[in-house]
Motif scaffolding. Structure first.
Motif, PDB file in Angstrom:
ATOM      1  N   LEU A 185       0.852  -1.198   0.000  1.00 21.06           N
ATOM      2  CA  LEU A 185       0.000   0.000   0.000  1.00 21.06           C
ATOM      3  C   LEU A 185       0.879   1.237   0.000  1.00 21.06           C
ATOM      4  O   LEU A 185       1.785   1.369   0.841  1.00 21.06           O
ATOM      5  CB  LEU A 185      -0.909   0.015   1.234  1.00 21.06           C
ATOM      6  N   HIS A 187       0.389   5.227   0.256  1.00 18.48           N
ATOM      7  CA  HIS A 187      -0.502   6.367   0.486  1.00 18.48           C
ATOM      8  C   HIS A 187       0.187   7.635  -0.007  1.00 18.48           C
ATOM      9  O   HIS A 187       1.157   8.100   0.593  1.00 18.48           O
ATOM     10  CB  HIS A 187      -0.841   6.477   1.970  1.00 18.48           C
ATOM     11  N   ASP A 286      -6.522   4.286  -6.282  1.00 16.45           N
ATOM     12  CA  ASP A 286      -7.829   4.491  -5.653  1.00 16.45           C
ATOM     13  C   ASP A 286      -8.009   5.955  -5.255  1.00 16.45           C
ATOM     14  O   ASP A 286      -7.232   6.497  -4.471  1.00 16.45           O
ATOM     15  CB  ASP A 286      -7.939   3.588  -4.419  1.00 16.45           C
ATOM     16  N   GLY A 288     -10.347   6.991  -3.438  1.00 17.87           N
ATOM     17  CA  GLY A 288     -10.909   7.054  -2.092  1.00 17.87           C
ATOM     18  C   GLY A 288     -12.314   7.613  -2.050  1.00 17.87           C
ATOM     19  O   GLY A 288     -12.840   7.894  -0.968  1.00 17.87           O
ATOM     20  N   ALA A 314     -12.335   0.201   0.439  1.00 19.99           N
ATOM     21  CA  ALA A 314     -10.928   0.459   0.123  1.00 19.99           C
ATOM     22  C   ALA A 314     -10.116  -0.838   0.160  1.00 19.99           C
ATOM     23  O   ALA A 314      -9.210  -1.047  -0.662  1.00 19.99           O
ATOM     24  CB  ALA A 314     -10.355   1.480   1.102  1.00 19.99           C
ATOM     25  N   ARG A 317     -10.960  -2.778  -2.988  1.00 23.48           N
ATOM     26  CA  ARG A 317     -10.318  -2.170  -4.163  1.00 23.48           C
ATOM     27  C   ARG A 317      -8.842  -2.523  -4.210  1.00 23.48           C
ATOM     28  O   ARG A 317      -8.318  -2.930  -5.257  1.00 23.48           O
ATOM     29  CB  ARG A 317     -10.506  -0.650  -4.122  1.00 23.48           C
ATOM     30  N   ALA A 318      -8.151  -2.351  -3.095  1.00 23.30           N
ATOM     31  CA  ALA A 318      -6.708  -2.660  -3.068  1.00 23.30           C
ATOM     32  C   ALA A 318      -6.467  -4.122  -3.409  1.00 23.30           C
ATOM     33  O   ALA A 318      -5.502  -4.464  -4.116  1.00 23.30           O
ATOM     34  CB  ALA A 318      -6.128  -2.322  -1.697  1.00 23.30           C
ATOM     35  N   TYR A 330      -1.983   2.278  -4.958  1.00 26.04           N
ATOM     36  CA  TYR A 330      -1.723   3.692  -4.669  1.00 26.04           C
ATOM     37  C   TYR A 330      -3.024   4.311  -4.169  1.00 26.04           C
ATOM     38  O   TYR A 330      -4.070   4.220  -4.828  1.00 26.04           O
ATOM     39  CB  TYR A 330      -1.276   4.430  -5.932  1.00 26.04           C
ATOM     40  N   ARG A 331      -2.952   4.934  -3.001  1.00 28.61           N
ATOM     41  CA  ARG A 331      -4.140   5.531  -2.409  1.00 28.61           C
ATOM     42  C   ARG A 331      -3.987   7.050  -2.325  1.00 28.61           C
ATOM     43  O   ARG A 331      -2.975   7.540  -1.804  1.00 28.61           O
ATOM     44  CB  ARG A 331      -4.379   4.958  -1.011  1.00 28.61           C
ATOM     45  N   TRP A 333      -4.914   9.272  -0.417  1.00 29.11           N
ATOM     46  CA  TRP A 333      -5.134   9.852   0.899  1.00 29.11           C
ATOM     47  C   TRP A 333      -3.992   9.415   1.806  1.00 29.11           C
ATOM     48  O   TRP A 333      -3.256   8.484   1.496  1.00 29.11           O
ATOM     49  CB  TRP A 333      -6.490   9.420   1.485  1.00 29.11           C
ATOM     50  N   THR A 338      -7.242   6.778   6.914  1.00 26.47           N
ATOM     51  CA  THR A 338      -8.046   5.561   6.750  1.00 26.47           C
ATOM     52  C   THR A 338      -8.958   5.333   7.945  1.00 26.47           C
ATOM     53  O   THR A 338     -10.112   4.927   7.791  1.00 26.47           O
ATOM     54  CB  THR A 338      -7.136   4.341   6.544  1.00 26.47           C
TER      55      THR A 338
END
Length: 492
Positions: A185, A187, A286, A288, A314, A317-318, A330-331, A333, A338
């Motif tokens: 992950l 962020h 994502d 978000g 979330a 999706r990940a 890639y998020r 936020w 979270t």
């Protein structure tokens, strides 16, 4: 067929369904439940009829049926078929039918005994759509009163197995392990003052540069953001869009494996969160964000609202990035944010307009919906509001029983208000026009995105393609369901 994690627990599931009528299956993404469970039931001694598998979305239903048929060496419409609102492939030979939840509710209302059906599977039941909750309540009622032999299996990656098991009379819970692939992950945050499509385009370019291989799946809240993001990344890769208002051919192209040597970017709404495995994807970006229907009770209308996605969404999706091999998400936020996201998407039954639900309950012969078995019972205030609205539409009488007019409305696959419009228009000889308006109000993208229905209707008349043709056929079918105008009532 490739050995899948679900195969390790299939013997336990089959044994549970031989011993009793119900079971609950918990299987993580990638375990193979959607493609492997239903076919395994067809050769069971108790299974002499059809197996119905309910799917939350048209795209997922069609893709699941096509994949299962492919694994059997067949085409959809043979042993395996599907039924959705505007696209169906089934025949007298079909033993496994994948259908959307709304289609199932219509089917059980027409045939409460579910004649010729041996089992009903609820795939991705954790999404808790109104049709899924209602379909489960109806099939449990039918099982209790008419079909004790009917098998019922809720299935999901994340469902609360204990709650579903209790609802299904202490049914056994079968749990499968998933195929665990490493998932990283990242962020990366986003600037709140910038448009989401600008930030998404930058993140997609960055992800493609940092990751040397693999296709990319990007989650955006809606169609408008998908279109604007597509403009901003034109030329960086083979770009596909994936949302509910696309025609089936475009949806198939989006989930088909990329060409050898090419990289693909799929810009999707939340339609791609569950049910689908998109071969080749190992990168997720994502936003978000999610766009969901929210019922505005003071205004009496349902609006689409852009909100933060839930933590559960979330995670789903990940997980798309690591279905087949190690992946990266890639998020947009910060990691600390979270915890501030809602844990789960709320069940639709707790915040929806319940007019359709109450009318369907009355058609089932139940004036008080709380007498059915629900995971979460419908809120009393929402039920009372829906009852008042249906009485104003002459669909219910003062005792909450369905009227003759209400029975006509309930036969139409529309909300009560749209059905009422169609029936009253039919009395004036205007059913064809009203049916087209109902299609435009219910199907995004037909005739464009303009708020002017006259312009959309004019464009739709010039449109070609399977989706436009299917929508025209649906409008004609709806108009044909309306009683003809009484003598002298038509408008020449």
């Amino acid at each position: 067929m490739t050995d899948l994690p679900i195969h390790a627990v299939l013997p336990d599931l089959l044994a549970a369904l031989r011993a009793g009528s119900n079971a609950v299956l918990v299987a993580p993404p990638g375990a193979g439940k959607t493609t492997a469970v239903a076919p395994a039931l067809l050769d069971e001694p108790w299974c002499d009829g059809q197996v119905l598998m309910l799917s939350p979305r048209r795209l997922a239903a069609r893709a699941a049926a096509e994949r299962i048929a492919e694994l059997m060496g067949e085409q959809p419409g043979g042993t395996v078929g599907y039924a959705t609102r505007m696209d169906s492939r089934a025949s007298a030979k079909t033993r496994l039918l994948v259908l959307t939840e709304g289609i199932f509710v219509r089917r059980i209302q027409d045939d409460p005994e579910l004649s010729g059906v041996s089992a009903v599977l609820f795939d991705e039941v954790h999404e808790r759509s109104l049709d899924s909750d209602f379909g489960l309540a109806l099939v449990l009622d039918a099982q209790a009163g008419l079909r004790p032999d009917l098998r019922i299996v809720p299935m999901s990656a994340t469902l609360d197995g204990a709650r579903f098991a209790a609802l299904l009379d202490a049914a056994p819970v079968i749990e499968s392990e998933g195929r665990i692939q490493p998932l990283e992950l990242r962020h990366i945050g986003r600037a709140a003052e910038k448009r989401v499509e600008d930030e998404m385009a930058a993140a997609i370019r960055r992800a493609l540069a940092e990751e040397a291989e693999g296709d990319l799946l990007a989650f955006l809240p809606g169609v408008a953001e998908i279109e604007r993001t597509a403009e901003r990344i034109e030329g960086v890769a083979e770009v596909h869009k994936l949302h509910g208002s696309l025609d089936p051919a475009a949806q198939r192209a989006a989930i088909r494996p990329s060409r050898e040597g090419a990289r693909k970017v799929i810009l999707a709404t939340s339609i791609a969160e569950t049910s689908l495995t998109i071969d080749g994807v190992r990168i997720v970006v994502d936003s978000g964000l999610a766009r969901r229907p929210r019922y505005d009770r003071p205004a009496g209308v349902t609006r689409l609202v852009t909100e933060r996605a839930s933590q559960a969404a979330a995670t789903q999706r990940a997980g798309r990035a690591a279905r087949q091999r190690p992946g990266v998400a890639y998020r947009l936020w910060e990691a600390a944010a979270t915890a501030g996201m809602p844990p789960f998407d709320p069940p639709e039954i707790l915040e929806s307009d319940l007019s359709s639900l109450l009318l369907d309950c009355a058609l089932w012969g139940v004036s008080d919906p709380t007498t059915l078995r629900w995971l979460d019972p419908p809120p009393a205030a929402a039920v009372e509001e829906a009852r008042r609205r249906l009485m104003r539409l002459d669909a219910l009488d003062a005792d909450g029983r369905i009227t003759a007019h209400g029975k006509v409305l309930a036969t139409l696959p529309l909300s009560p208000r749209l059905a009422h419009m169609l029936v009253r228009a039919g009395e004036m000889g205007l059913a064809d026009i009203a049916a087209e308006v109902a299609v435009l109000l219910g199907e995004r993208g037909i005739g464009g995105q303009d708020i002017d229905l006259t312009l959309r209707r004019q464009r739709w008349r010039r449109e070609s393609g399977k989706r436009a043709d299917a929508a025209r056929a649906m409008a004609k079918r709806w108009a044909g369901l309306v009683p003809p105008p009484a003598s002298g009532r038509g408008l020449g």
